[in-house]
Design a protein around this motif. Sequence first.
Motif, PDB file in Angstrom:
ATOM      1  N   UNK A 133      31.870  27.482  61.814  1.00 14.01           N
ATOM      2  CA  UNK A 133      31.616  28.530  61.062  1.00 14.01           C
ATOM      3  C   UNK A 133      32.852  28.746  60.163  1.00 14.01           C
ATOM      4  N   UNK A 134      33.946  28.614  60.936  1.00  9.35           N
ATOM      5  CA  UNK A 134      35.244  29.072  60.263  1.00  9.35           C
ATOM      6  C   UNK A 134      35.457  28.124  59.007  1.00  9.35           C
ATOM      7  N   UNK A 163      49.366  37.035  53.526  1.00 13.57           N
ATOM      8  CA  UNK A 163      48.108  36.879  53.011  1.00 13.57           C
ATOM      9  C   UNK A 163      47.140  36.041  53.798  1.00 13.57           C
ATOM     10  N   UNK A 164      47.616  34.691  54.612  1.00 11.75           N
ATOM     11  CA  UNK A 164      47.135  33.923  55.417  1.00 11.75           C
ATOM     12  C   UNK A 164      46.545  34.730  56.618  1.00 11.75           C
ATOM     13  N   UNK A 165      47.656  35.651  56.972  1.00 10.35           N
ATOM     14  CA  UNK A 165      47.276  36.374  58.123  1.00 10.35           C
ATOM     15  C   UNK A 165      46.114  37.086  58.056  1.00 10.35           C
ATOM     16  N   UNK A 166      45.939  37.890  56.984  1.00  8.55           N
ATOM     17  CA  UNK A 166      44.917  38.655  56.565  1.00  8.55           C
ATOM     18  C   UNK A 166      43.382  38.068  56.457  1.00  8.55           C
ATOM     19  N   UNK A 167      43.673  36.918  56.052  1.00 12.76           N
ATOM     20  CA  UNK A 167      42.479  35.796  55.933  1.00 12.76           C
ATOM     21  C   UNK A 167      41.835  35.339  57.252  1.00 12.76           C
ATOM     22  N   UNK A 168      42.920  35.016  58.106  1.00 16.23           N
ATOM     23  CA  UNK A 168      42.569  34.629  59.375  1.00 16.23           C
ATOM     24  C   UNK A 168      41.771  35.575  60.187  1.00 16.23           C
ATOM     25  N   UNK A 169      42.331  36.963  60.016  1.00 14.81           N
ATOM     26  CA  UNK A 169      41.638  37.827  60.797  1.00 14.81           C
ATOM     27  C   UNK A 169      40.131  37.956  60.305  1.00 14.81           C
ATOM     28  N   UNK A 173      36.629  37.026  62.723  1.00 16.20           N
ATOM     29  CA  UNK A 173      35.895  38.121  63.134  1.00 16.20           C
ATOM     30  C   UNK A 173      34.570  37.659  62.573  1.00 16.20           C
ATOM     31  N   UNK A 174      34.491  36.680  61.401  1.00 18.36           N
ATOM     32  CA  UNK A 174      33.176  36.234  60.848  1.00 18.36           C
ATOM     33  C   UNK A 174      32.636  35.191  62.192  1.00 18.36           C
ATOM     34  N   UNK A 175      33.468  33.997  62.349  1.00 17.48           N
ATOM     35  CA  UNK A 175      33.083  33.168  63.580  1.00 17.48           C
ATOM     36  C   UNK A 175      32.479  33.888  64.690  1.00 17.48           C
ATOM     37  N   UNK A 176      33.268  35.035  65.342  1.00 16.41           N
ATOM     38  CA  UNK A 176      32.806  35.645  66.641  1.00 16.41           C
ATOM     39  C   UNK A 176      31.461  36.364  66.260  1.00 16.41           C
ATOM     40  N   UNK A 177      31.263  36.713  65.013  1.00 13.21           N
ATOM     41  CA  UNK A 177      29.734  37.395  64.984  1.00 13.21           C
ATOM     42  C   UNK A 177      28.811  36.262  64.890  1.00 13.21           C
ATOM     43  N   UNK A 178      29.333  35.339  64.239  1.00  8.82           N
ATOM     44  CA  UNK A 178      28.517  34.148  64.214  1.00  8.82           C
ATOM     45  C   UNK A 178      27.752  33.921  65.778  1.00  8.82           C
TER      46      UNK A 178
END
Length: 507
Positions: A133-134, A163-169, A173-178
Amino acid sequence: MTQRSGKAWLFCLAVGIVASVVIAFGGHAWSAWCAAALQASAGLVVLAGIRRHRPPRPAFWVVTATGLISYAVAQLPYRTGDDAWNVRIPFGGVGDWLLYLAFGLFTAALAICALGGQRAGSRRTDAIDGLVVVLGVSAVSWQFIAEPFLTTGGLDAWHTGLFWFYELFELARIALLALIFMSPSANGTVRRLVLTGMSLPIAGDILFTYAATTGTAVPVQCFDLLWLLGTVTIAATALHPAMGAPVRLGRPGDTLSGSRLVIFVLLTAVIPIVTGLNDITGVSVSPGSLAEGAWIQMILGVSVAVLLVLRLGMLSSVAQRRSAALEDALRQQQALREELEHRATHDPLTGLGNRAALMTALDAAVGTHGWLILLDLDGFKNVNDTYGHPVGDALLVALARDFTATLPPAGQVARLGGDEFAFVLPGSDEAEATGLAARVLVLAARERHIDSATINVSASLGLQPLDLSVDTAAALRDADIALYAAKGGGRNQYRISATSRPALVAR
């Protein structure tokens, strides 16, 4: 619990939705503080829900409540400052760090929800599925957010890292929701509410990031409304009577749900679609950026493909193991069925057929050319009374073995119980039947030595031609009459049924 208290979550959700719409589209002078109050109160409502329902595993809700309060405080400077909602990526202010803290808490809460209580096998497959998913979402994020933002230049290493820190969050979260979406739940309503409440702020963050990185004009009310709706949905979920039930059940790591399959299909297609859109739209980028983007898209695409093949290999291995286990189970079931059928039709002591087996054989043989012989041992009761039942049982086993050995190929012998035996001789004539009867008399009268005991018994036999019997019951009755005639005639002899001869014949 009263019906009124059970519907409190619906009331909270309805009021929250109305308030979110009014605040998001209201005047800035008062809506900023109202929005912060709404978000903070959502965290307090979650804490109240924990106190009210006392879930057995409150960690998810405690971390979520803390994240909601931190989120409200972090967004307050954006809402009330002179440059309120100046659309930009958060880069290191106090409010920015509080926002990162809120993102971290939301990510931790989702990790507790998605990964807590999972078996080792499930965690391994969850890691692979989450990574798929990630990587798939990263392809879209790189194409439409990261690459356009980074190609603008002007960022040092520190700000690029933030910026990448922000993106990784966002990706985590998207992967865990999936993972939550792809797994079964003990309570569908709570699961759907949690997915909705956690997804709406992520959608708002993505929309905000897209606007900040690409310079696209997006009305502030759009992502503000998504943030507010997410917080009130989570608050309403905490008041639901079933909020204590697990949001995600442990699914064996060797299964593939329909929702997982759908997501995998979409993620498999996302890389070619993104690449194709790039070619179709003819996006103009610098040669260096184009090469860099192509490399990243290729790496992401290859990684997704490799992980999906690995996942397929795991499922194939599991399928093979299950197939082998199923075949083994079927063999065991067949063996058990055969054993039960054998027990149902055979005498447990001698291994001969029992009365049920005799009846089946007679049903098939009555009315055809053949003979029935009934046997009763003479003096067997004295053996049991004198030497005990173990010796008597050993004698029966020895006789059963000898009787079986002297049978013609088509013949069958059964033990009816006690010291009674029966022989069914399909296709035999009178000479063959009487010859067998004579051999059986000799075998029964043979002196035997069992456990230092000398055993002498004899047998009485009754013979009945099956072609003269109208049914099984008649054949048994006539053979039994002949048997008792043999006993009455002095024992150690056989008699042919009177129904088939003018007179009883003693041999």
